[in-house]
Motif scaffolding. Structure first.
Motif, PDB file in Angstrom:
ATOM      1  N   UNK A 122     -19.504   1.432 -28.216  1.00 56.45           N
ATOM      2  CA  UNK A 122     -18.739   1.851 -29.390  1.00 56.45           C
ATOM      3  C   UNK A 122     -17.573   2.754 -28.996  1.00 56.45           C
ATOM      4  N   UNK A 123     -17.791   3.601 -27.997  1.00 52.74           N
ATOM      5  CA  UNK A 123     -16.684   4.448 -27.505  1.00 52.74           C
ATOM      6  C   UNK A 123     -15.572   3.585 -26.915  1.00 52.74           C
ATOM      7  N   UNK A 124     -15.955   2.542 -26.176  1.00 50.20           N
ATOM      8  CA  UNK A 124     -14.962   1.663 -25.573  1.00 50.20           C
ATOM      9  C   UNK A 124     -14.137   0.942 -26.635  1.00 50.20           C
ATOM     10  N   UNK A 125     -14.692   0.791 -27.825  1.00 53.73           N
ATOM     11  CA  UNK A 125     -13.970   0.151 -28.927  1.00 53.73           C
ATOM     12  C   UNK A 125     -13.087   1.147 -29.682  1.00 53.73           C
ATOM     13  N   UNK A 126     -13.130   2.419 -29.279  1.00 55.36           N
ATOM     14  CA  UNK A 126     -12.249   3.408 -29.872  1.00 55.36           C
ATOM     15  C   UNK A 126     -12.909   4.423 -30.768  1.00 55.36           C
ATOM     16  N   UNK A 127     -14.217   4.275 -31.015  1.00 50.60           N
ATOM     17  CA  UNK A 127     -14.932   5.238 -31.846  1.00 50.60           C
ATOM     18  C   UNK A 127     -15.325   6.459 -31.010  1.00 50.60           C
ATOM     19  N   UNK A 128     -15.494   7.578 -31.666  1.00 49.96           N
ATOM     20  CA  UNK A 128     -16.068   8.766 -31.038  1.00 49.96           C
ATOM     21  C   UNK A 128     -17.547   8.798 -31.397  1.00 49.96           C
ATOM     22  N   UNK A 129     -18.418   8.912 -30.405  1.00 47.13           N
ATOM     23  CA  UNK A 129     -19.858   8.845 -30.652  1.00 47.13           C
ATOM     24  C   UNK A 129     -20.545  10.041 -30.009  1.00 47.13           C
ATOM     25  N   UNK A 130     -21.316  10.769 -30.808  1.00 47.51           N
ATOM     26  CA  UNK A 130     -22.130  11.882 -30.336  1.00 47.51           C
ATOM     27  C   UNK A 130     -23.600  11.466 -30.429  1.00 47.51           C
ATOM     28  N   UNK A 131     -24.396  11.825 -29.428  1.00 52.90           N
ATOM     29  CA  UNK A 131     -25.796  11.398 -29.362  1.00 52.90           C
ATOM     30  C   UNK A 131     -26.708  12.620 -29.235  1.00 52.90           C
ATOM     31  N   UNK A 132     -26.977  13.328 -30.331  1.00 51.52           N
ATOM     32  CA  UNK A 132     -27.871  14.479 -30.264  1.00 51.52           C
ATOM     33  C   UNK A 132     -29.242  14.061 -29.720  1.00 51.52           C
ATOM     34  N   UNK A 133     -29.772  14.858 -28.799  1.00 53.97           N
ATOM     35  CA  UNK A 133     -31.014  14.497 -28.117  1.00 53.97           C
ATOM     36  C   UNK A 133     -32.124  15.460 -28.544  1.00 53.97           C
ATOM     37  N   UNK A 134     -32.964  15.015 -29.453  1.00 58.98           N
ATOM     38  CA  UNK A 134     -34.071  15.834 -29.952  1.00 58.98           C
ATOM     39  C   UNK A 134     -35.052  16.166 -28.834  1.00 58.98           C
ATOM     40  N   UNK A 135     -35.161  15.287 -27.836  1.00 53.18           N
ATOM     41  CA  UNK A 135     -36.163  15.436 -26.783  1.00 53.18           C
ATOM     42  C   UNK A 135     -35.629  16.137 -25.535  1.00 53.18           C
ATOM     43  N   UNK A 136     -34.395  16.588 -25.559  1.00 52.99           N
ATOM     44  CA  UNK A 136     -33.808  17.329 -24.438  1.00 52.99           C
ATOM     45  C   UNK A 136     -33.962  16.573 -23.109  1.00 52.99           C
ATOM     46  N   UNK A 137     -33.653  15.285 -23.133  1.00 49.63           N
ATOM     47  CA  UNK A 137     -33.648  14.497 -21.904  1.00 49.63           C
ATOM     48  C   UNK A 137     -34.889  13.680 -21.640  1.00 49.63           C
ATOM     49  N   UNK A 138     -35.975  13.936 -22.334  1.00 59.32           N
ATOM     50  CA  UNK A 138     -37.204  13.173 -22.130  1.00 59.32           C
ATOM     51  C   UNK A 138     -37.115  11.821 -22.830  1.00 59.32           C
ATOM     52  N   UNK A 139     -37.671  10.793 -22.208  1.00 63.75           N
ATOM     53  CA  UNK A 139     -37.847   9.496 -22.854  1.00 63.75           C
ATOM     54  C   UNK A 139     -39.276   9.023 -22.588  1.00 63.75           C
ATOM     55  N   UNK A 140     -39.775   8.131 -23.446  1.00 63.89           N
ATOM     56  CA  UNK A 140     -41.164   7.689 -23.382  1.00 63.89           C
ATOM     57  C   UNK A 140     -41.225   6.167 -23.501  1.00 63.89           C
ATOM     58  N   UNK A 141     -41.617   5.469 -22.426  1.00 64.93           N
ATOM     59  CA  UNK A 141     -41.778   4.012 -22.523  1.00 64.93           C
ATOM     60  C   UNK A 141     -42.823   3.626 -23.567  1.00 64.93           C
TER      61      UNK A 141
END
Length: 199
Positions: free
Chosen positions: A24-43
């Motif tokens: 979406x950024x490459x298409x010209x939009x500005x995108x913010x991605x707030x991270x509730x988990x502070x970097x953690x991800x869970x498969x």
């Protein structure tokens, strides 16, 4: 172009969602991605939900509110599953929001303490059926916001849009992204009426 707040699902801010934000950024939009988990991800979805429960619902909403304060020009919200809650909450309460897209979740407007603001375009995407978002929930929001665009993806997994997850379906994900792109273009043109993209 839109300035977007993108709220992640219970697995966390995965590479799949980051790739969508980058596209979406490459298409010209500005995108913010707030991270509730502070970097953690869970498969594992169960592990992700357990972590979200440890953090608590109020903390999830506070991260969204803080992101909205930090990015004062953001006027479009995208929410994925768990992230649909904060996205819908901001859409109902933050006056500058002009568009809200919910993927994999929906709730009644009453749950967020206000009616839907009629100048806010709403698009909803859900698997059909979806173990995590019932037809009743989607139907209730559809009745409250009759001008909303509702897309149901038959026999797909809950989070079919994320290529890093087991539910991923490439064809359905491509269709979702086409609809997202079209919706954002119509928002920018001031004509976010129902899309003509075929099922």
């Amino acid at each position: 172009m839109a300035e977007i707040l993108l709220f992640h699902h219970a697995h966390g801010l995965t590479e799949g969602l980051c790739s969508l934000a980058d596209r979406l950024r490459a298409e010209g939009h500005t995108v913010h991605t707030p991270d509730v988990y502070a970097g953690l991800t869970f498969p594992s979805l169960d592990d992700g939900i357990a972590h979200a429960e440890r953090i608590g619902h109020d903390a999830v909403l506070e991260v969204a509110a803080r992101a909205a304060r930090e990015h004062r020009r953001a006027d479009v919200v995208l929410g994925f599953s768990m992230g649909t809650g904060p996205a819908q909450h901001l859409a109902q309460h933050l006056r500058r929001v002009r568009g809200c897209l919910l993927m994999g979740g929906a709730s009644t407007t009453e749950m967020h303490g206000s009616s839907w603001r009629r100048n806010v375009a709403l698009q909803v995407h859900v698997a059909d059926p979806d173990d995590w978002c019932s037809a009743d929930e989607v139907g209730a929001l559809e009745r409250e916001v009759p001008e909303a665009e509702i897309y149901r993806y038959r026999d797909k997994g809950h989070m079919f849009v994320d290529p890093t997850l087991r539910d991923y379906d490439a064809d359905a994900a491509d269709l979702f992204e086409d609809r997202l792109d079209d919706w954002l273009a119509r928002l920018d043109a001031g004509r976010a009426e129902p899309s003509r993209v075929a099922l």
